[in-house]
Design a protein around this motif. Structure first.
Motif: not given
Ligand SMILES: [Zn+2]
Length: 198
Positions: A80-85, A87-98, A102-104, A139-141
């Motif tokens: 699974t690859i989660c697409v974010v706009e 780095v701050s969005d990536l860090w927010a998702l990581e912080r939420a721990g859900v 993989q990220y993009h 996942i387009i986030a």
């Protein structure tokens, strides 16, 4: 009032998002009063980051190594690859721990007004990653802004040539809201209740 070095520190701190010159003066004074416990370690940490920070060659995350710690972690879901706009969005998702895939990092959104086209974003690297064997879901986030949604539709279109599940973050993301400002629970709900589009 103060020497030029201290003035310079105040000037620099006042350029940080959310800090004006008054807050910068207060922060500077606080740092000076906590020289041993805060000012010196902060100086060292800033120098280390400045010297070592790298953009991950795979996902676009910021780390001191490339591939980043997330991409190098073999225990994370590779399908699974989660697409974010950003780095701050990536860090927010990581912080939420859900999310444990993989990220993009796209590097922005398409914007006719600001002259941002697909070639200005990491769209082609995303297509390459999406075509790799083993990837089953994208996942387009992207943020619920007009540009974010335009970009999401564009990506959905482009990705439709691959046999993948493409999903979007579901309810919980306020219109015009940015991921980084959501609390962790809201973000978790939005991710868990994502909607497949194909
Ligand atoms: Zn990475």
């Amino acid at each position: 009032m103060s020497t030029s070095e201290i003035d310079q520190l105040i000037q620099l701190l006042s350029k940080l998002p959310g800090l004006g010159s008054r807050s910068a003066r207060r922060a500077t004074l606080y740092l000076i009063k906590h020289r041993e416990s805060l000012l010196m370690p902060l100086g060292d940490a800033m120098a280390a980051v400045s010297e070592n920070v790298k953009t991950c060659e795979i996902c676009g995350n910021l780390d001191t190594v490339s591939p980043c710690g997330l991409c190098a972690n073999a225990t994370r879901d590779q399908k699974t690859i989660c697409v974010v706009e950003d780095v701050s969005d990536l860090w927010a998702l990581e912080r939420a721990g859900v999310f444990s895939g993989q990220y993009h990092v796209l590097g922005g959104n398409l914007s006719a007004l600001d002259g941002v086209g697909p070639e200005d974003l990491t769209v082609e690297p995303l297509m390459q990653r999406a075509s790799q064997e083993g990837v089953t879901e994208i996942i387009i986030a992207l943020n619920a802004t007009v540009d974010g949604q335009t970009t999401a539709h564009y990506l959905t279109d482009r990705l439709s040539e691959y046999s993948l599940t493409i999903s979007h973050l579901a309810h919980g993301v306020p219109v015009g809201g940015e991921l980084d400002y959501l609390d962790d629970g809201t973000l978790a709900t939005a991710l868990k209740s994502r909607r497949p589009l194909s």
